[in-house]
Design a protein around this motif. Structure first.
Motif, PDB file in Angstrom:
ATOM      1  N   HIS A 175     -51.684  20.459  47.905  1.00  0.00           N
ATOM      2  CA  HIS A 175     -50.273  20.620  47.671  1.00  0.00           C
ATOM      3  C   HIS A 175     -49.804  21.859  48.354  1.00  0.00           C
ATOM      4  O   HIS A 175     -48.935  21.806  49.119  1.00  0.00           O
ATOM      5  CB  HIS A 175     -50.001  20.604  46.377  1.00  0.00           C
ATOM      6  N   ARG A 176     -50.523  22.811  48.413  1.00  0.00           N
ATOM      7  CA  ARG A 176     -50.157  24.241  49.073  1.00  0.00           C
ATOM      8  C   ARG A 176     -50.091  24.036  50.798  1.00  0.00           C
ATOM      9  O   ARG A 176     -49.281  24.426  51.218  1.00  0.00           O
ATOM     10  CB  ARG A 176     -51.025  25.451  48.655  1.00  0.00           C
ATOM     11  N   VAL A 177     -50.961  23.321  50.930  1.00  0.00           N
ATOM     12  CA  VAL A 177     -50.920  23.166  52.541  1.00  0.00           C
ATOM     13  C   VAL A 177     -49.784  22.385  52.858  1.00  0.00           C
ATOM     14  O   VAL A 177     -49.107  22.486  53.829  1.00  0.00           O
ATOM     15  CB  VAL A 177     -52.477  22.506  53.047  1.00  0.00           C
ATOM     16  N   ALA A 178     -49.656  21.252  52.015  1.00  0.00           N
ATOM     17  CA  ALA A 178     -48.604  20.305  52.374  1.00  0.00           C
ATOM     18  C   ALA A 178     -47.135  21.182  52.241  1.00  0.00           C
ATOM     19  O   ALA A 178     -46.308  20.865  53.167  1.00  0.00           O
ATOM     20  CB  ALA A 178     -48.563  19.283  51.467  1.00  0.00           C
ATOM     21  N   ARG A 179     -47.131  21.979  51.157  1.00  0.00           N
ATOM     22  CA  ARG A 179     -45.960  22.522  50.990  1.00  0.00           C
ATOM     23  C   ARG A 179     -45.611  23.586  52.139  1.00  0.00           C
ATOM     24  O   ARG A 179     -44.517  23.783  52.679  1.00  0.00           O
ATOM     25  CB  ARG A 179     -45.959  23.715  49.843  1.00  0.00           C
ATOM     26  N   ALA A 180     -46.754  24.418  52.945  1.00  0.00           N
ATOM     27  CA  ALA A 180     -46.722  25.080  53.740  1.00  0.00           C
ATOM     28  C   ALA A 180     -46.168  24.542  55.002  1.00  0.00           C
ATOM     29  O   ALA A 180     -45.427  25.046  55.951  1.00  0.00           O
ATOM     30  CB  ALA A 180     -48.093  25.903  53.865  1.00  0.00           C
ATOM     31  N   GLY A 181     -46.786  23.300  55.215  1.00  0.00           N
ATOM     32  CA  GLY A 181     -46.362  22.503  56.218  1.00  0.00           C
ATOM     33  C   GLY A 181     -44.933  22.386  56.453  1.00  0.00           C
ATOM     34  O   GLY A 181     -44.144  22.281  57.335  1.00  0.00           O
ATOM     35  N   ARG A 182     -44.399  21.708  55.162  1.00  0.00           N
ATOM     36  CA  ARG A 182     -43.058  21.381  55.107  1.00  0.00           C
ATOM     37  C   ARG A 182     -42.125  22.666  55.128  1.00  0.00           C
ATOM     38  O   ARG A 182     -41.128  22.754  55.810  1.00  0.00           O
ATOM     39  CB  ARG A 182     -42.590  20.827  53.749  1.00  0.00           C
ATOM     40  N   LYS A 183     -42.515  23.886  54.724  1.00  0.00           N
ATOM     41  CA  LYS A 183     -41.934  25.018  54.905  1.00  0.00           C
ATOM     42  C   LYS A 183     -41.811  25.598  56.530  1.00  0.00           C
ATOM     43  O   LYS A 183     -40.851  25.941  56.934  1.00  0.00           O
ATOM     44  CB  LYS A 183     -42.743  26.365  54.305  1.00  0.00           C
ATOM     45  N   GLU A 184     -42.857  25.387  57.255  1.00  0.00           N
ATOM     46  CA  GLU A 184     -42.778  25.588  58.679  1.00  0.00           C
ATOM     47  C   GLU A 184     -41.974  24.730  59.376  1.00  0.00           C
ATOM     48  O   GLU A 184     -41.154  25.258  60.285  1.00  0.00           O
ATOM     49  CB  GLU A 184     -44.269  25.542  59.147  1.00  0.00           C
ATOM     50  N   VAL A 185     -41.796  23.385  58.856  1.00  0.00           N
ATOM     51  CA  VAL A 185     -41.043  22.304  59.637  1.00  0.00           C
ATOM     52  C   VAL A 185     -39.546  22.698  59.485  1.00  0.00           C
ATOM     53  O   VAL A 185     -38.429  22.929  60.193  1.00  0.00           O
ATOM     54  CB  VAL A 185     -41.272  20.746  59.214  1.00  0.00           C
ATOM     55  N   ARG A 186     -39.306  23.120  58.057  1.00  0.00           N
ATOM     56  CA  ARG A 186     -37.863  23.724  57.615  1.00  0.00           C
ATOM     57  C   ARG A 186     -37.486  24.766  58.443  1.00  0.00           C
ATOM     58  O   ARG A 186     -36.056  24.937  58.994  1.00  0.00           O
ATOM     59  CB  ARG A 186     -37.883  23.743  55.996  1.00  0.00           C
ATOM     60  N   ARG A 187     -38.538  25.779  58.657  1.00  0.00           N
ATOM     61  CA  ARG A 187     -38.332  27.111  59.184  1.00  0.00           C
ATOM     62  C   ARG A 187     -37.562  26.724  60.569  1.00  0.00           C
ATOM     63  O   ARG A 187     -36.718  27.357  61.050  1.00  0.00           O
ATOM     64  CB  ARG A 187     -39.080  28.133  59.177  1.00  0.00           C
ATOM     65  N   ALA A 188     -38.640  25.958  61.406  1.00  0.00           N
ATOM     66  CA  ALA A 188     -38.177  25.636  62.658  1.00  0.00           C
ATOM     67  C   ALA A 188     -36.838  24.971  63.026  1.00  0.00           C
ATOM     68  O   ALA A 188     -36.193  25.359  63.795  1.00  0.00           O
ATOM     69  CB  ALA A 188     -39.266  24.688  63.282  1.00  0.00           C
ATOM     70  N   ARG A 189     -36.613  24.102  61.874  1.00  0.00           N
ATOM     71  CA  ARG A 189     -35.399  23.366  61.868  1.00  0.00           C
ATOM     72  C   ARG A 189     -34.153  24.278  61.772  1.00  0.00           C
ATOM     73  O   ARG A 189     -33.070  24.511  62.641  1.00  0.00           O
ATOM     74  CB  ARG A 189     -35.006  22.593  60.866  1.00  0.00           C
ATOM     75  N   ASN A 190     -34.181  25.251  60.813  1.00  0.00           N
ATOM     76  CA  ASN A 190     -33.506  26.368  60.707  1.00  0.00           C
ATOM     77  C   ASN A 190     -33.184  27.247  62.116  1.00  0.00           C
ATOM     78  O   ASN A 190     -32.126  27.722  62.287  1.00  0.00           O
ATOM     79  CB  ASN A 190     -33.729  27.305  59.734  1.00  0.00           C
ATOM     80  N   VAL A 191     -34.220  27.668  62.572  1.00  0.00           N
ATOM     81  CA  VAL A 191     -34.373  28.628  63.727  1.00  0.00           C
ATOM     82  C   VAL A 191     -33.377  27.972  64.814  1.00  0.00           C
ATOM     83  O   VAL A 191     -32.481  28.355  65.663  1.00  0.00           O
ATOM     84  CB  VAL A 191     -35.721  29.045  64.273  1.00  0.00           C
TER      85      VAL A 191
END
Length: 110
Positions: A83-99
């Motif tokens: 779950h932590r790995v999946a959450r980190a992946g979603r966080k990175e995708v969200r961060r890239a979208r925000n950038v």
């Protein structure tokens, strides 16, 4: 003379009553058609809701309920790490979208 006045008034009111009754009859027929169409739609949606609730009940019965006290502790740690790995992946995708969005805004404001 009064006979003709009263006759004209009575005939006029009967003609007016005829047109009002015809308008009401047509409105009532239209209302009944719409009510029939609405009842068919409600029947279809209730059938669909029953189908979806059956499917959800089926999935819930086959799906794992989650961790229990009798599972091995390593399974819990593996699940938490997944779950932590999946959450980190979603966080990175969200961060890239925000950038990307911020870059568009910056380019738009320049």
């Amino acid at each position: 003379m009064w006979f003709w006045v009263w006759t004209l008034l009575i005939v006029g009111s009967l003609v007016g009553a005829f047109f009002i009754a015809r308008y009401l009859w047509r409105s009532a027929k239209g209302l009944m058609q719409e009510l029939g169409r609405a009842s068919r739609r409600i029947g279809e949606s209730s059938d669909r809701m029953q189908e979806l609730s059956d499917r959800a009940r089926e999935v819930a019965s086959t799906q794992h309920a989650g961790p229990s006290l009798f599972d091995d502790v390593t399974i819990h740690y593996q699940r938490v790490n997944a779950h932590r790995v999946a959450r980190a992946g979603r966080k990175e995708v969200r961060r890239a979208r925000n950038v990307a969005t911020w870059q568009k805004w910056k380019h738009f404001n320049d």
